[in-house]
Every structure is written in structure tokens, then in C-alpha cells.
Design an enzyme around this catalytic site. Structure first.
Site, PDB file in Angstrom:
ATOM      1  N   ARG A 142       3.129 -22.886 -93.270  1.00  0.00           N
ATOM      2  CA  ARG A 142       2.095 -21.841 -94.068  1.00  0.00           C
ATOM      3  C   ARG A 142       2.572 -21.694 -95.324  1.00  0.00           C
ATOM      4  O   ARG A 142       3.516 -21.107 -95.648  1.00  0.00           O
ATOM      5  CB  ARG A 142       2.174 -20.483 -93.097  1.00  0.00           C
ATOM      6  N   HIS A 181      -7.526 -22.789 -92.656  1.00  0.00           N
ATOM      7  CA  HIS A 181      -6.829 -22.381 -91.497  1.00  0.00           C
ATOM      8  C   HIS A 181      -7.285 -22.884 -90.226  1.00  0.00           C
ATOM      9  O   HIS A 181      -8.014 -22.103 -89.389  1.00  0.00           O
ATOM     10  CB  HIS A 181      -6.993 -20.663 -91.729  1.00  0.00           C
ATOM     11  N   GLN A 207      -6.682 -21.445 -86.593  1.00  0.00           N
ATOM     12  CA  GLN A 207      -7.499 -19.978 -86.495  1.00  0.00           C
ATOM     13  C   GLN A 207      -9.002 -20.287 -86.057  1.00  0.00           C
ATOM     14  O   GLN A 207      -9.422 -19.799 -84.918  1.00  0.00           O
ATOM     15  CB  GLN A 207      -7.494 -19.274 -87.918  1.00  0.00           C
ATOM     16  N   ASP A 262     -13.300 -11.219 -92.809  1.00  0.00           N
ATOM     17  CA  ASP A 262     -12.014 -11.387 -93.026  1.00  0.00           C
ATOM     18  C   ASP A 262     -11.637 -10.553 -94.216  1.00  0.00           C
ATOM     19  O   ASP A 262     -12.640  -9.964 -94.959  1.00  0.00           O
ATOM     20  CB  ASP A 262     -11.889 -13.092 -93.314  1.00  0.00           C
ATOM     21  N   CYS A 314     -10.342 -12.567 -87.963  1.00  0.00           N
ATOM     22  CA  CYS A 314      -9.000 -13.195 -87.632  1.00  0.00           C
ATOM     23  C   CYS A 314      -7.881 -12.550 -87.541  1.00  0.00           C
ATOM     24  O   CYS A 314      -6.911 -12.911 -87.074  1.00  0.00           O
ATOM     25  CB  CYS A 314      -8.920 -14.468 -88.749  1.00  0.00           C
ATOM     26  N   ARG A 359      -5.185 -17.741 -79.940  1.00  0.00           N
ATOM     27  CA  ARG A 359      -4.369 -18.352 -81.159  1.00  0.00           C
ATOM     28  C   ARG A 359      -3.456 -18.976 -80.431  1.00  0.00           C
ATOM     29  O   ARG A 359      -2.940 -20.320 -80.388  1.00  0.00           O
ATOM     30  CB  ARG A 359      -3.698 -17.402 -82.247  1.00  0.00           C
TER      31      ARG A 359
END
Ligand code: CP
Ligand code: NVA
Length: 311
Positions: free
Chosen positions: A108, A135, A138, A228, A269, A297
Site C-alpha cells: 500500500r 484500490h 476494495q 469516499d 470504503c 474486505r
């Protein structure tokens, strides 16, 4: 099932552009089966996973650690405060060394190029746990959650920063899987035109559409409204400017009601800033599926690990 496990063995997950609709379908179906299991099966005994983090994380780190650890694997968390990545040692050399010791690597961080370089030199699967551009893990959890709630989803609306990593990965997965996606965003945050054209071309094959608008009325008929944070990690200096630009795009009950449906679900998310991109009334209310989405997730990441490690 066996056929696809073989197909995905050894593969990295850098962006969903690299995965076919059939491969994504397989991962989503596997995740659903893994979620239904009563007990872990010790799938990852004897395997190791390096978890590299340049940016903070709650869900992604915990999903990888618990999905891998509860199946007997050994995850090792490495922040950039701990290792040499990109400062004293090149990304290539770090990848070569980690690839000799670990069964797989999660990264990440900021640049998409870093995760791509890691994958090129590691010789083991590398997973993108979020970069400035994408992502992908996700988006798998997002589609899983959408499908848990809506039998044949037709329209997902993303509202907010139309060019961020989450919006981009959602656009790719929807285009591949035949779900219409509409990005509602002010013109200054429109997705990159080349990226959009590529997704539109993919959507043609799956008979779906990718659209971008600044008009809030486009939420009408949506199966899901997704938002988001207005300023992503690394954009801290833009927080104030974004807050005034995106204020009209807040997801509140009035916006949810504009869909004209009572069964529209709300997705995020996380982490969320309540009172900014979403009100507490919506994210903590009956239409929200954000907490199931967070749990998913783990199941989707376990599906990716199992498929790419070939267990
Ligand atoms: N959604 C998500 O990636 O959360 P974290 O930043 O906490 O990992
Ligand atoms: N767009 C957000 C997502 C966090 C999971 C960020 O990059 O900070």
C-alpha cells in the site's frame, strides 16, 4: 473451480484491468463460499506474506492479516519506517530479497509504479492494497456487497472525487462486470479522459455504460450510492478547498431520497468523515451496508490469496 485456481496461481493483482470478467466472477463466488464457511481450513500453513505500508490502514491491513493468519499463514507487517524500501535500497532490490523469503507481497502506498516494479522483480504474487491510482481489493468487496443486496445490480452511482483510486477501481470493475456506473462529480474532478475511454470500451463488451456528470439528479433509480473521503491520503493540503467544492455532493437523506427508491443501499470504503462526504444519519442508518462491506474486505482478500497461491 479447479480450472480457475490453476489459472490464477502465481498471478499478481495490481489493477482489475488485468483480470477478465470470468476471473473476477470466480473471485467473487469464492469469497461468497469462504464467507459461508464455519471454520477456517488451514489453507496457508507454511506460507508467508509481507505487508508493506507507506500509508496508514485499518481495514486492508487487518483483512490481509486475519485472512492469512487464521488459515495458518504467517503475515509480517513492514512499514516504511522499518524497512529500506525506495530510500536506501531500490524497489527492485527490495522485491528480489522479499521474493526469496515470502510466498507473496502486499503493497500500500503512493505510486502505482512502485507496486508494478515490485511485481516485476519479486517472482511471487504482489497485491495492490491501494495506490494513488487504484484500490482493486476494495472494489471486489464493493461488488460482493452490492450483489449480496441487489439480485441483478444495474446502476451504481459514485459521488464525490471522481478521479480518486476508489472511483477508478469501481469504474473498472463495473465496466468489466456489466453494471452501469455513473460518476457524479464537479467538472474539475472529472476522471482522466484516457482512463474513461478505456473503461467505456470495456463496458461496451459487457453491455453496460460508464457516465460522468455534475448533475445530482443522476442518482435517480440507483441500486447503490457510493462515496469516499473528499481528500485522499497524500492530499491533506487540499482538504479545505475540496470541502467547499464538494459540499453540494454530500450524501445525506435528501440525496438518498432522490433515487426514488427505498431499497437503494449506501456504500463507503471507509474511513468516513461523518458530516463531510456523508451524514451520520445515512451511514449509520438502515440503507447503509458500509459495515458488511468492511467485513467483505476479508472474504474477498482471502479469495485472492487462495486463488493466487494456488491452495
Ligand atoms: N477501505 C480501506 O482501504 O480502509 P483502510 O484504509 O483502513 O485500509
Ligand atoms: N480514497 C481514499 C481511500 C481510503 C481507503 C484514500 O486514498 O485515502
Amino acid at each position: 473451480m479447479v480450472v480457475y485456481f490453476t489459472m490464477l496461481k502465481g498471478r499478481s493483482l495490481l489493477s482489475l484491468f488485468d483480470y477478465s470478467a470470468e476471473e473476477i466472477r470466480f473471485l467473487l463466488d469464492s469469497a461468497r463460499q469462504l464467507k459461508a464457511e464455519k471454520q477456517p481450513q488451514q489453507r496457508f500453513v507454511g506460507k508467508t506474506l509481507a505487508l508493506l505500508f507507506e500509508k496508514r490502514s485499518t481495514r486492508t491491513r487487518c483483512a490481509f492479516e486475519t485472512a492469512f493468519g487464521e488459515e495458518g499463514g504467517h503475515p509480517v507487517f513492514l512499514s516504511t519506517a522499518d524497512i529500506q524500501l525506495g530510500s536506501k535500497e531500490s524497489i527492485e532490490d527490495t522485491a528480489r530479497v522479499l521474493g526469496r523469503m515470502f510466498s507473496a507481497i502486499q503493497f500500500r502506498g503512493f505510486k502505482q509504479a512502485t507496486v508494478e516494479t515490485l511485481a516485476r522483480y519479486a517472482g511471487v504474487p504482489v497485491y495492490n492494497g491501494l495506490t494513488d491510482d487504484f484500490h482493486p481489493t476494495q472494489a471486489l468487496a464493493d461488488l460482493m456487497t452490492l450483489e449480496e443486496n441487489i439480485q441483478q445490480p444495474r446502476l451504481l452511482v459514485f459521488i464525490g472525487d471522481g478521479r480518486n483510486n476508489v472511483a477508478r477501481s469501481l469504474t473498472v470493475i463495473c465496466a468489466k462486470m456489466g453494471v452501469n456506473i455513473c460518476i457524479i462529480t464537479p467538472e474539475s474532478l472529472n476522471p482522466d479522459p484516457d482512463f474513461l475511454a478505456r473503461c467505456q470500451q470495456i463496458a461496451t463488451k459487457s453491455r453496460s455504460t460508464v457516465s460522468v456528470t455534475a448533475d445530482l439528479e443522476a442518482v435517480h433509480g440507483a441500486d447503490a450510492i457510493y462515496t469516499d473521503v473528499w481528500a485522499s491520503m497524500g492530499e491533506e493540503s487540499k482538504k479545505i478547498e475540496r470541502s467547499s467544492l464538494l459540499r453540494p455532493y454530500q450524501v445525506n437523506q435528501a440525496l438518498m431520497d432522490k433515487t426514488g427508491r427505498t431499497d437503494t443501499i449506501f456504500l463507503h470504503c471507509l474511513p468516513a468523515i461523518k458530516g463531510e462526504e456523508v451524514t451520520a444519519e445515512v451511514i449509520d442508518g438502515p440503507q447503509s451496508r458500509a459495515w458488511d462491506e468492511a467485513e467483505n474486505r476479508k472474504h474477498t482478500i482471502k479469495a485472492v490469496l487462495a486463488a493466487t497461491l494456488g491452495v
